[in-house]
Design a protein around this motif. Structure first.
Motif, PDB file in Angstrom:
ATOM      1  N   LEU B  96       0.898  -1.177   0.091  1.00 12.17           N
ATOM      2  CA  LEU B  96       0.132  -0.095  -0.100  1.00 12.17           C
ATOM      3  C   LEU B  96       1.014   1.110   0.050  1.00 12.17           C
ATOM      4  N   ASN B  97       1.893   1.486   0.880  1.00  3.50           N
ATOM      5  CA  ASN B  97       2.739   2.550   0.913  1.00  3.50           C
ATOM      6  C   ASN B  97       3.702   2.818  -0.410  1.00  3.50           C
ATOM      7  N   ASN B  98       3.974   1.590  -0.995  1.00  2.00           N
ATOM      8  CA  ASN B  98       4.750   1.961  -2.204  1.00  2.00           C
ATOM      9  C   ASN B  98       3.708   2.390  -3.096  1.00  2.00           C
ATOM     10  N   LEU B  99       2.577   1.773  -3.135  1.00  2.00           N
ATOM     11  CA  LEU B  99       1.629   2.536  -4.199  1.00  2.00           C
ATOM     12  C   LEU B  99       1.547   3.984  -3.665  1.00  2.00           C
ATOM     13  N   LEU B 100       1.368   4.264  -2.711  1.00  2.00           N
ATOM     14  CA  LEU B 100       1.211   5.735  -2.175  1.00  2.00           C
ATOM     15  C   LEU B 100       2.309   6.703  -2.508  1.00  2.00           C
ATOM     16  N   GLN B 101       3.386   5.862  -2.852  1.00  2.00           N
ATOM     17  CA  GLN B 101       4.757   6.486  -3.176  1.00  2.00           C
ATOM     18  C   GLN B 101       4.897   6.518  -4.698  1.00  2.00           C
ATOM     19  N   LEU B 102       4.046   6.034  -5.440  1.00  2.00           N
ATOM     20  CA  LEU B 102       3.829   5.561  -6.920  1.00  2.00           C
ATOM     21  C   LEU B 102       5.255   4.817  -7.428  1.00  2.00           C
ATOM     22  N   ASN B 103       5.583   3.696  -6.350  1.00  2.00           N
ATOM     23  CA  ASN B 103       6.589   3.066  -6.626  1.00  2.00           C
ATOM     24  C   ASN B 103       5.987   1.638  -6.993  1.00  2.00           C
ATOM     25  N   ILE B 104       5.706   1.515  -8.325  1.00  2.00           N
ATOM     26  CA  ILE B 104       4.498   0.334  -8.843  1.00  2.00           C
ATOM     27  C   ILE B 104       5.516  -0.828  -8.807  1.00  2.00           C
ATOM     28  N   ASN B 105       6.848  -0.685  -9.270  1.00  2.00           N
ATOM     29  CA  ASN B 105       7.802  -2.089  -9.372  1.00  2.00           C
ATOM     30  C   ASN B 105       8.057  -2.498  -7.787  1.00  2.00           C
ATOM     31  N   GLY B 106       8.020  -1.695  -6.626  1.00  2.00           N
ATOM     32  CA  GLY B 106       8.218  -2.178  -5.345  1.00  2.00           C
ATOM     33  C   GLY B 106       6.849  -2.988  -4.923  1.00  2.00           C
ATOM     34  N   ALA B 107       5.750  -2.279  -5.348  1.00  2.00           N
ATOM     35  CA  ALA B 107       4.585  -2.878  -4.791  1.00  2.00           C
ATOM     36  C   ALA B 107       4.419  -4.191  -5.724  1.00  2.00           C
ATOM     37  N   ALA B 108       4.719  -4.388  -6.865  1.00  2.00           N
ATOM     38  CA  ALA B 108       4.432  -5.440  -7.397  1.00  2.00           C
ATOM     39  C   ALA B 108       5.322  -6.764  -6.814  1.00  2.00           C
ATOM     40  N   LYS B 109       6.733  -6.073  -6.688  1.00  2.00           N
ATOM     41  CA  LYS B 109       7.650  -7.128  -5.984  1.00  2.00           C
ATOM     42  C   LYS B 109       7.127  -7.539  -4.630  1.00  2.00           C
ATOM     43  N   ASP B 110       6.522  -6.802  -3.638  1.00  2.00           N
ATOM     44  CA  ASP B 110       6.307  -7.136  -2.517  1.00  2.00           C
ATOM     45  C   ASP B 110       4.946  -8.108  -2.540  1.00  2.00           C
ATOM     46  N   THR B 111       4.033  -7.544  -3.515  1.00  2.00           N
ATOM     47  CA  THR B 111       2.849  -8.533  -3.767  1.00  2.00           C
ATOM     48  C   THR B 111       3.080 -10.062  -3.843  1.00  2.00           C
ATOM     49  N   LEU B 112       4.031 -10.195  -4.974  1.00  5.27           N
ATOM     50  CA  LEU B 112       4.601 -11.398  -5.418  1.00  5.27           C
ATOM     51  C   LEU B 112       5.252 -12.104  -4.199  1.00  5.27           C
ATOM     52  N   ARG B 113       6.116 -11.348  -3.407  1.00  7.15           N
ATOM     53  CA  ARG B 113       6.786 -12.059  -2.191  1.00  7.15           C
ATOM     54  C   ARG B 113       5.980 -12.455  -1.325  1.00  7.15           C
ATOM     55  N   PHE B 114       4.638 -11.513  -1.025  1.00  7.29           N
ATOM     56  CA  PHE B 114       3.747 -11.950   0.034  1.00  7.29           C
ATOM     57  C   PHE B 114       3.078 -13.239  -0.373  1.00  7.29           C
ATOM     58  N   ALA B 115       2.741 -13.288  -1.722  1.00 13.06           N
ATOM     59  CA  ALA B 115       1.975 -14.524  -2.295  1.00 13.06           C
ATOM     60  C   ALA B 115       2.985 -15.811  -2.091  1.00 13.06           C
ATOM     61  N   LEU B 116       3.910 -15.862  -2.360  1.00 14.61           N
ATOM     62  CA  LEU B 116       4.721 -16.686  -2.435  1.00 14.61           C
ATOM     63  C   LEU B 116       5.313 -17.241  -0.949  1.00 14.61           C
ATOM     64  N   ASN B 117       5.663 -16.260  -0.044  1.00 14.64           N
ATOM     65  CA  ASN B 117       6.063 -16.682   1.400  1.00 14.64           C
ATOM     66  C   ASN B 117       4.716 -17.209   2.132  1.00 14.64           C
ATOM     67  N   THR B 118       3.602 -16.650   1.966  1.00 15.48           N
ATOM     68  CA  THR B 118       2.492 -17.113   2.588  1.00 15.48           C
ATOM     69  C   THR B 118       2.119 -18.224   2.259  1.00 15.48           C
ATOM     70  N   THR B 119       2.291 -18.827   0.950  1.00 12.81           N
ATOM     71  CA  THR B 119       1.733 -20.194   0.482  1.00 12.81           C
ATOM     72  C   THR B 119       2.895 -21.184   0.604  1.00 12.81           C
ATOM     73  N   PHE B 120       4.144 -20.995  -0.248  1.00 12.41           N
ATOM     74  CA  PHE B 120       5.064 -21.830  -0.124  1.00 12.41           C
ATOM     75  C   PHE B 120       6.047 -21.727   1.061  1.00 12.41           C
ATOM     76  N   GLY B 121       6.042 -20.489   1.583  1.00  9.85           N
ATOM     77  CA  GLY B 121       6.736 -20.214   3.022  1.00  9.85           C
ATOM     78  C   GLY B 121       6.004 -20.806   4.406  1.00  9.85           C
ATOM     79  N   VAL B 122       4.861 -21.589   3.878  1.00 14.24           N
ATOM     80  CA  VAL B 122       4.208 -22.024   5.307  1.00 14.24           C
ATOM     81  C   VAL B 122       3.649 -20.838   6.249  1.00 14.24           C
ATOM     82  N   GLY B 123       2.713 -19.867   5.593  1.00 11.80           N
ATOM     83  CA  GLY B 123       2.151 -18.658   6.284  1.00 11.80           C
ATOM     84  C   GLY B 123       3.413 -17.680   6.455  1.00 11.80           C
TER      85      GLY B 123
END
Lengths: 202, 255
Positions: B96-123
């Motif tokens: 959310l904060n990356n979006l507010l800073q218009l750092n779209i790349n950062g927001a995309a990376k963190d989204t992907l990271r969150f998805a990956l670690n929450t699933t394959f990284g067991v929560g």
């Protein structure tokens, strides 16, 4: 008219370069970006070798201490952290302080490098800043995102040495200035007492 | 390695947001201005030092350090697991904060990271994203305020929370209310989320024990050392260039 004789040209160029070097006091052995980078490459190589050596932690800290003593301009770091308090102080007292500081600094930052065990450091960039060079490196430690470590290098002491280390923005020179300043205040500005206590600190 | 110094410890997250966000933003214009010639903007130093003393006493009672033997609450792998999980839970807010800073790349990376670690990284207990080199781009509302041009304000020490600045404190309060996790987890679920965050802080305290102890228990003036470390680390994180003086030049220029 082009010079036909390459050997003559070489001689001329060499001679004029030597003359220019002699004409510039202190400029004769001026450090270049490549040399600054090479110095830190070598230092980092030694650190990495210790990290990978599989020695006991105590032995590694000893090795880190040696590397630190070899590559850092401890004389400058010691006197600069003392600041104005060092001006006008007795030469023998100051010399004693620098010696005590050398041991203290090596022990303290030798221990700090313990956190690097199991990781590597890689030099990524070097650039001139004011009168010195700044060499950037990346530390990759186990289970951590990589972070930046910057080394400030100069040859003004007569040798190529680093005089400051900045880990993720946190600056060794200012940290030690704060520390030594506070220690000196607690001892009422007594540099001899500071030196005595530094021998067992760090 | 200094990231555990970044976020105030223990701030509960609750309640309606909008009015408070506006109030916080308005109060920032009243931020303390730096005194000319002072190295730090620390007009509350006296109060800060008093709070710091209490914080250190508390830290020592809970975790040990100095003359008190160290206490370990979690086995190392579990400490790392909670530290990972808590960090993973900060990702929606970072997006959310990356979006507010218009750092779209950062927001995309963190989204992907969150998805990956929450699933394959067991929560989020494990961090497979780091393993494949998908590193987080940290972002918080304090940083967003900086990007938007708000002044840093004075250095402040919070009870239990530790070092921050007026801008970062305002940011932390806003982060409580705009955290997307707060919209998803309600009631008992949110208590569980908070539990993981606290366990993560305990894990961090343990993992970076040497570093924190060197500041709190092995320095001549732990307050001055903590202030310096916090501000330098934070400025580096925000991309604020420190004043580049050249102490070396002067030293060797002297006859």
């Amino acid at each position: 008219m082009p010079l036909r004789n390459p050997s003559r040209r070489t001689v001329l160029v060499t001679a004029s370069a030597a003359a220019a070097a002699l004409a510039m006091p202190g400029g004769a052995f001026a450090l270049t970006t490549d040399q600054a980078r090479a110095l830190i490459d070598k230092l980092v190589g030694e650190i990495n070798a210790v990290i990978a050596s599989g020695k006991s932690e105590g032995a590694m800290i000893k090795d880190f201490e040696k590397i630190f003593a070899k590559y850092a301009d401890v004389n400058f770091i010691a006197l600069s952290t003392l600041g104005p308090a060092g001006r006008g102080a007795n030469k023998a007292v100051l010399g004693d302080y620098v010696t005590a500081f050398r041991g203290y600094l090596s022990r303290k930052y030798g221990k700090r490098f313990r956190e690097f065990i199991g990781g590597t450091i890689e030099v990524t960039n070097a650039k001139p800043v004011k009168s010195y060079y700044e060499v950037s490196s990346v530390a990759r430690l186990r289970g951590q995102a990589p972070f930046d470590v910057r080394w400030q290098v100069s040859d003004k002491s007569g040798r190529n040495l680093f005089f400051n280390l900045i880990i993720e923005g946190v600056n060794m020179l200012s940290a030690e200035r704060t520390e030594i300043g506070a220690m000196l205040d607690k001892r009422g500005g007594d540099i001899a007492a500071l030196a005595r206590d530094l021998r067992s600190a760090g | 390695m200094w990231h555990m110094l970044k976020k105030p410890f223990l701030l509960s997250r609750r309640g309606p947001a909008t009015g408070l966000v506006v109030a916080v933003l308005a109060s920032l214009t009243a931020c303390a201005k730096p005194q000319p010639g002072e190295e730090f903007n620390d007009p509350y130093e006296k109060q800060n030092r008093a709070i710091h003393e209490v914080n250190v006493t508390l830290d020592q009672a809970v975790f040990g350090g100095g003359d008190v033997p160290k206490k370990k609450y979690l086995p190392d792998p579990l400490a790392k697991g909670f530290s990972n999980a808590a960090y993973n839970l900060s990702m929606p807010s970072a997006v959310l904060n990356n979006l507010l800073q218009l750092n779209i790349n950062g927001a995309a990376k963190d989204t992907l990271r969150f998805a990956l670690n929450t699933t394959f990284g067991v929560g989020g207990l494990m961090d497979p994203a780091d393993v494949i080199g998908l590193y987080a781009e940290d972002a918080d509302f304090g940083e967003t305020l900086h990007v938007w041009g708000a002044p840093e304000g004075a250095f402040v020490v919070l009870p239990i929370g530790g070092p921050t600045t007026e801008r970062d404190l305002a940011g932390s309060i806003v982060d409580i209310f705009i955290d997307p996790l707060g919209q998803v987890f309600k009631g008992r679920d949110f208590v569980a989320v908070e539990g993981v965050r606290i366990a993560g802080q305990v894990g961090n305290r343990q993992e970076y024990s040497d570093l924190i102890d060197s500041i709190l228990y092995e320095s001549a003036d732990s307050y001055a050392q903590m202030r310096l470390t916090y501000l330098q680390y934070r400025h580096n994180q925000l991309g604020i260039e420190e004043d580049v003086s050249d102490p070396y030049e002067e030293f060797y220029a002297a006859p």
